[in-house]
Structures are given as C-alpha cells and as structure tokens.
Design a protein around this motif. Structure first.
Motif, PDB file in Angstrom:
ATOM      1  N   SER A   1      17.151  39.771   2.320  1.00 32.21           N
ATOM      2  CA  SER A   1      16.886  39.837   0.842  1.00 32.21           C
ATOM      3  C   SER A   1      16.368  40.814   0.442  1.00 32.21           C
ATOM      4  CB  SER A   1      15.656  38.501   0.464  1.00 32.21           C
ATOM      5  OG  SER A   1      15.238  38.608  -0.690  1.00 32.21           O
ATOM      6  N   ASP A   2      15.346  41.609   1.197  1.00 28.76           N
ATOM      7  CA  ASP A   2      14.951  43.035   1.052  1.00 28.76           C
ATOM      8  C   ASP A   2      16.058  44.290   0.809  1.00 28.76           C
ATOM      9  OD1 ASP A   2      12.186  41.807   0.537  1.00 28.76           O
ATOM     10  OD2 ASP A   2      11.628  42.609   2.646  1.00 28.76           O
ATOM     11  N   TYR A   3      16.992  43.737   1.970  1.00 28.71           N
ATOM     12  CA  TYR A   3      18.207  44.780   2.011  1.00 28.71           C
ATOM     13  C   TYR A   3      19.248  44.611   0.949  1.00 28.71           C
ATOM     14  CZ  TYR A   3      22.518  46.074   4.153  1.00 28.71           C
ATOM     15  OH  TYR A   3      23.683  46.663   4.475  1.00 28.71           O
ATOM     16  N   VAL A   4      19.214  43.454   0.435  1.00 29.30           N
ATOM     17  CA  VAL A   4      20.218  43.131  -0.445  1.00 29.30           C
ATOM     18  C   VAL A   4      19.591  43.711  -1.802  1.00 29.30           C
ATOM     19  CG1 VAL A   4      21.024  41.340  -2.127  1.00 29.30           C
ATOM     20  CG2 VAL A   4      21.323  41.221   0.461  1.00 29.30           C
ATOM     21  N   ASN A   5      18.230  43.624  -2.048  1.00 27.09           N
ATOM     22  CA  ASN A   5      17.747  44.233  -3.133  1.00 27.09           C
ATOM     23  C   ASN A   5      17.887  45.784  -3.348  1.00 27.09           C
ATOM     24  OD1 ASN A   5      16.921  41.772  -4.374  1.00 27.09           O
ATOM     25  ND2 ASN A   5      15.050  41.779  -3.332  1.00 27.09           N
ATOM     26  N   VAL A   6      17.744  46.497  -1.874  1.00 24.39           N
ATOM     27  CA  VAL A   6      17.910  47.839  -2.086  1.00 24.39           C
ATOM     28  C   VAL A   6      19.537  48.060  -2.400  1.00 24.39           C
ATOM     29  CG1 VAL A   6      18.172  49.671  -0.378  1.00 24.39           C
ATOM     30  CG2 VAL A   6      16.121  48.225  -0.286  1.00 24.39           C
ATOM     31  N   LEU A   7      20.609  47.580  -1.787  1.00 22.73           N
ATOM     32  CA  LEU A   7      21.735  47.933  -2.195  1.00 22.73           C
ATOM     33  C   LEU A   7      22.136  47.430  -3.650  1.00 22.73           C
ATOM     34  CD1 LEU A   7      23.786  46.454   0.948  1.00 22.73           C
ATOM     35  CD2 LEU A   7      22.847  48.791   0.479  1.00 22.73           C
TER      36      LEU A   7
ATOM     37  N   LEU B   1      27.442  52.945   1.446  1.00 24.80           N
ATOM     38  CA  LEU B   1      26.803  51.590   1.757  1.00 24.80           C
ATOM     39  C   LEU B   1      26.273  51.705   3.251  1.00 24.80           C
ATOM     40  CD1 LEU B   1      29.486  49.116   0.270  1.00 24.80           C
ATOM     41  CD2 LEU B   1      26.897  49.380  -0.307  1.00 24.80           C
ATOM     42  N   VAL B   2      27.108  52.324   4.401  1.00 24.59           N
ATOM     43  CA  VAL B   2      26.537  52.297   5.628  1.00 24.59           C
ATOM     44  C   VAL B   2      25.512  53.279   5.950  1.00 24.59           C
ATOM     45  CG1 VAL B   2      27.124  53.043   8.005  1.00 24.59           C
ATOM     46  CG2 VAL B   2      28.906  51.775   6.680  1.00 24.59           C
ATOM     47  N   ALA B   3      25.412  54.499   4.923  1.00 28.73           N
ATOM     48  CA  ALA B   3      24.313  55.255   4.815  1.00 28.73           C
ATOM     49  C   ALA B   3      23.004  54.429   4.348  1.00 28.73           C
ATOM     50  CB  ALA B   3      24.712  56.434   4.162  1.00 28.73           C
ATOM     51  N   LEU B   4      23.114  53.885   3.328  1.00 34.67           N
ATOM     52  CA  LEU B   4      21.995  53.099   2.701  1.00 34.67           C
ATOM     53  C   LEU B   4      21.493  52.032   3.742  1.00 34.67           C
ATOM     54  CD1 LEU B   4      23.327  52.646  -0.937  1.00 34.67           C
ATOM     55  CD2 LEU B   4      21.258  53.915  -0.225  1.00 34.67           C
ATOM     56  N   SER B   5      22.322  51.129   4.489  1.00 29.96           N
ATOM     57  CA  SER B   5      22.073  50.627   5.304  1.00 29.96           C
ATOM     58  C   SER B   5      21.122  51.201   6.463  1.00 29.96           C
ATOM     59  CB  SER B   5      23.016  49.867   6.077  1.00 29.96           C
ATOM     60  OG  SER B   5      24.163  49.245   5.005  1.00 29.96           O
ATOM     61  N   ALA B   6      21.672  52.381   6.880  1.00 32.57           N
ATOM     62  CA  ALA B   6      20.979  52.943   8.213  1.00 32.57           C
ATOM     63  C   ALA B   6      19.551  53.423   7.675  1.00 32.57           C
ATOM     64  CB  ALA B   6      21.891  54.222   8.408  1.00 32.57           C
ATOM     65  N   LYS B   7      19.428  53.653   6.414  1.00 26.35           N
ATOM     66  CA  LYS B   7      18.033  54.300   5.854  1.00 26.35           C
ATOM     67  C   LYS B   7      16.968  52.994   5.801  1.00 26.35           C
ATOM     68  CE  LYS B   7      19.153  57.889   2.543  1.00 26.35           C
ATOM     69  NZ  LYS B   7      19.106  58.218   1.222  1.00 26.35           N
ATOM     70  N   GLN B   8      17.545  52.023   5.822  1.00 25.44           N
ATOM     71  CA  GLN B   8      16.879  50.481   5.943  1.00 25.44           C
ATOM     72  C   GLN B   8      16.785  50.115   7.277  1.00 25.44           C
ATOM     73  OE1 GLN B   8      15.197  49.333   2.821  1.00 25.44           O
ATOM     74  NE2 GLN B   8      15.976  51.388   2.287  1.00 25.44           N
ATOM     75  N   GLY B   9      17.231  50.957   8.186  1.00 23.10           N
ATOM     76  CA  GLY B   9      17.103  50.383   9.431  1.00 23.10           C
ATOM     77  C   GLY B   9      17.828  49.280   9.761  1.00 23.10           C
ATOM     78  N   VAL B  10      19.077  49.083   9.027  1.00 27.15           N
ATOM     79  CA  VAL B  10      20.117  47.830   9.116  1.00 27.15           C
ATOM     80  C   VAL B  10      21.426  48.439   9.805  1.00 27.15           C
ATOM     81  CG1 VAL B  10      21.460  46.188   8.202  1.00 27.15           C
ATOM     82  CG2 VAL B  10      18.974  46.761   7.412  1.00 27.15           C
ATOM     83  N   SER B  11      21.893  47.566  10.751  1.00 30.51           N
ATOM     84  CA  SER B  11      23.058  48.250  11.270  1.00 30.51           C
ATOM     85  C   SER B  11      24.340  47.611  10.514  1.00 30.51           C
ATOM     86  CB  SER B  11      23.139  47.644  13.011  1.00 30.51           C
ATOM     87  OG  SER B  11      22.124  48.323  13.477  1.00 30.51           O
ATOM     88  N   ALA B  12      25.214  48.563  10.267  1.00 30.24           N
ATOM     89  CA  ALA B  12      26.389  47.897   9.473  1.00 30.24           C
ATOM     90  C   ALA B  12      27.637  48.638   9.881  1.00 30.24           C
ATOM     91  CB  ALA B  12      26.180  48.354   7.834  1.00 30.24           C
TER      92      ALA B  12
END
Length: 491
Positions: free
Chosen positions: A446-452, A413-424
């Motif tokens: 909303s965009d980030y949640v859809n990716v997850l 989950l953290v790696a997917l976040s990093a790919k989206q430029g999101v700190s987690a």
C-alpha cells in the motif's frame, strides 16, 4: 452433492481439475455483477438470454520472460482482471455476431463461420475481433470433419489493461477457444485448450510460446504456477512467500505484439542461435532444432555448461546476414525462405549471443525462484526472501541489457521501486506495458503504491491524468492476488 467452491459457484463434481467444469453461477460470486451487466447488454443486442458465460483471466509473469518459446519453464499467476463472454448459439445459421460492451471503442463484427477468413492489415495491428476469430479457427482445425456449423452470438467485456503485458489479447483468444469448444460439445480438457489457444495465435502473426494460454487455463486461486512445456505441458502450484504481496504498475506505454516485429525478431534470433550452436556441435539434424531446450537435451548440457558453450561459440556482439550465411553454410535465399518469418524479412543484423545468454540464464532463475519458494514453505528465512528479490532484479537487468525490451518509462518505475527497497522487473513482452514488484506485506504494498501514484502517475500528461486520476489511478497500479484459471458458468 457438489460443495460450494468458495468463489460463489457450484462446480460440476463429475469432472476433475483437468477439465473446465460447467459451474452454476451464484449471486455471491466475485464475477456476478460483471456477468449480470453483460447479460443485460446481451439481451439488449439479441433480444434473448445468453446460454452460458465464459471468464478467462489475464496474467502477470513473476519471473521467466521470453523463455517459453525456447522450451523453458515460467512462473506466472493469473490476475483478477479478465475477459468475460455471454454466449448464445444458433444451430440453424452458422453466423458469428460479436458485440463489445464498450461499443464506442470496439466496433461490432459479424461473419459467416462456414467461410471464416482472418484478414490482417498491411500496416498496424489486427482488429480486435481477429483475436476472437483465431480462437474459432483453432477449434475448427482441431475438430476438422467433426466441426458443426453452429452460429454464435457473443457479448463481451474485458478489464485486463490493453497492450500492457498482462495478456489481454491471449485471454481473448483463449476465451474464444473455450466458448467455441463448448458450443461444439468438445470435452473441455484444460491442457488441450491451452495448446489450441497457443498455436492459433499464429493466424495473427504471433509466434506464441504458450505461457499466456497455459496460465489462463491451469491457474489456481491462491498460488502461482510453475509451468513447464518440455517434454509436455505441466503446471505445478507454487505457494508464494507468506505475507508477500505483488503489485502491478502499468507504464501506460502500449505495445502490441501483433502490430510490431520486435517480438518475432527475438524469436527468430533465438532460433538462429540454437541452430548455430547445434551446428557447432556437429549435430546432423541441426536445421531441425529451433528451441534452446532441444539442443540442451541433445547435448546433455546443464545450465553452466550451456553458458560456457555460448561464450565459446557466439563471440560476436552483432552478426550480419553474411555472417549467418557463412556460419550456417546457407545462401541468403535459404536464410529468407527457411529461417526468417514473414514479419522479419527486413532484418539485417542479429544479436545471437545476447539473446542466448538471456534465455539460458533466465531459465535458471525460474528454477531457483521455485526452489526458494518451496524452501520457504518448510522454514521462514529473510535471506531467502531477499534472494527472490535479487532474482527479479537480475531478470530485469538481463531484459534491459541483453534482450533490449525495456522502455524509459519502465526504467523510471523500476528506479522508483528501488528507492523504496522494492524489487521490480518488466513483465510481459516488454517495450512498454507493466512492471511487477514484490512487497513483503500488504502494508508495504500500500505504501509503495502510494509512492508510485505520487511520483509517477501524478506526473502523467494531461490527457492521461483526465482518464485515470478520477479513480485515483487504481486501474493502472494495484496489488494483485492469484486468481482461478478459465471458468464456464450457467445460470
């Protein structure tokens, strides 16, 4: 005349924010429909109307993990998900009756409150009702000879994800404390109730640091709280960056603190590291110091000096029992009796250096996070917002490498976040549970949640897809906004 508080309730204006006020429940309250469903269930079980209702929220910790039991401050916020109770009292019979709305998953329970006993299983975690009994026992001990034999009929429900690091168990304990305190006619001082709630979790073997209970009572809608435990409990509202949105994503790996020794092992390692460092500084009362913050005060250390002391005095990556006994000048029998807890007697190795470095550096990150949030209230700065994200990333790296409480699914989950430029980062005790992520807008969230949903949740095993996909995974990944702390309602 009381004014509407904005959440569909009318508070008792005679009490300040420091007390849990009895509020008149209004039909436009967010919690109204859930409470009415629970009220119907209460009537079905007991053939009577509930006298009052309790709501206690879960929480997400934005930064400051595994530092509360060392005396350092944290920065959580309450979430909208909560434990709710419908309560009736019986002054003629000191009997507790507990019925959960989800009867298929949680068995009903009753006992005599004049002979309250919390029995813990030899293996596995305690029964769900044991958490409720902790809260009752906490009030019993607080009141002592002022305790009155008043029975309670309880219907309860919760939508805080279980074993997910969002404080479902502590919310249940805190709800029991509030309900029992009100039934006993106690003044409902928020700080006192938080303190009782934190200390009584020991009855199920959890050495709580107090964060979960403090935010459960001190939270205010619309802001996070900087919660300090030393020298006394204090909550300061912290306004989060304008436009920012926090997302919680549940790995669906469940980890129950009370069913495992991992959490208590970390507590013990921190206490041992504190004593080791205190002895190295030739403090005569070194055995009495069990929190890093107490040593910091005794030696007048700032954060950098503390890290330097750890580097100088805790050089090994692993300490054996023999190392600990030799360094502290104690016997193995003393180690087991005076330094280890019942659930940590099996420990043979101790990572004192790593645990100490995490705690001291994480404590510094909490202070920096608050300072930056306060700066952002005075002026907008993209660089400052980026620095908040960097602090969250540093926190997660420390939890993974130094505290070793992550999990492969959390890392995904953290790696997917990093790919989206999101700190987690992992939030809660870890070893499973949730991550918390900071997005710079509701649209970005909303965009980030859809990716997850697409790249993590849609790949879940069939039995989990069957459970969570019909609701588009909204129970397990969601944007969240700061909620109120514990509330008490009457109709």
């Amino acid at each position: 005349m009381a004014l509407n508080s904005g959440n569909g309730t009318v508070p008792d204006s005679k009490l300040g924010d420091e007390h849990v006020a009895v509020q008149k429940l209004q039909p436009d309250a967010k919690i109204y429909d859930r409470l009415m469903t629970l009220s119907g269930f209460f009537k079905q079980q007991y053939g009577d109307e509930p006298e009052f209702y309790v709501r206690v929220p879960g929480r997400v910790n934005i930064i400051g993990e595994h530092v509360d039991y060392c005396g350092y401050s944290v920065l959580p916020m309450a979430v909208e998900q909560s434990i709710i109770l419908a309560v009736g009292t019986n002054k003629q019979r000191a009997q507790l009756e507990l019925h959960h709305l989800d009867e298929g998953k949680f068995q009903s329970f009753d006992c005599d409150l004049s002979d309250l006993e919390i029995k813990l299983p030899k293996t596995g975690g305690p029964g769900w009702y044991s958490y409720f009994l902790c809260g009752i026992k906490g009030i019993q001990e607080e009141l002592n000879d002022k305790w009155r034999p008043i029975g309670m009929r309880i219907a309860l429900s919760g939508n805080v994800p279980l074993a997910a690091g969002l404080s479902s168990s502590s919310a249940l304990v805190s709800a029991a404390v509030l309900a029992t305190g009100h039934a006993q006619g106690m003044p409902l001082d928020r700080k006192q109730l938080a303190s009782i709630s934190a200390s009584c979790e020991q009855y199920i073997g959890t050495h709580s640091g107090g964060m979960d209970q403090a935010i459960a009572y001190l939270a205010k809608q619309g802001c996070a709280q900087h919660i300090e435990f030393h020298p006394k409990l204090k909550g300061t509202p912290v306004t989060l960056p304008a436009g920012s949105c926090f997302v919680v994503a549940n790995s669906l790996v469940q980890k129950r603190k009370a069913a495992s020794s991992d959490y208590n092992e970390r507590v013990v390692e921190c206490r041992l590291a504190t004593r080791w460092l205190a002895k190295s500084q030739k403090l005569p009362n070194w055995k009495d110091l069990i929190r890093f913050v107490d040593l910091q005060e005794a030696c007048h250390l700032d954060n950098d000096a503390y890290v330097k002391l750890i580097d100088q005095q805790l050089k090994k990556s692993i300490y054996t029992r023999e190392d600990i006994c030799e360094g502290l000048g104690i016997t193995e029998q003393e180690l087991e009796t005076d330094f280890l807890t019942p659930s940590t007697q099996h420990m043979q190795q101790f990572k004192l250096r790593q645990r100490a470095l995490h705690v001291i550096q994480e404590a510094g990150r909490v202070v920096k996070f608050r300072q930056i949030c306060e700066q952002l209230q005075r002026r907008s700065s993209k660089q400052d917002i980026e620095q908040l994200g960097q602090l969250m990333q540093e926190s997660h790296h420390s939890l993974r490498e130094l505290y070793e409480c992550s999990h492969p699914d959390l890392e995904r989950l953290v790696a997917l976040s990093a790919k989206q430029g999101v700190s987690a980062r992992v939030t809660g005790a870890g070893w499973g549970g949730c991550i918390v992520a900071m997005c710079d807008s509701v649209k970005a969230a909303s965009d980030y949640v859809n990716v997850l949903k697409r790249e993590y949740y849609a790949q879940l095993p069939a039995h989990l897809l069957e459970r969570y996909q019909p609701n588009d995974f909204n129970e397990v990944v969601f944007a969240t906004f700061p909620s109120n702390g514990a509330e008490l309602f009457v109709q």
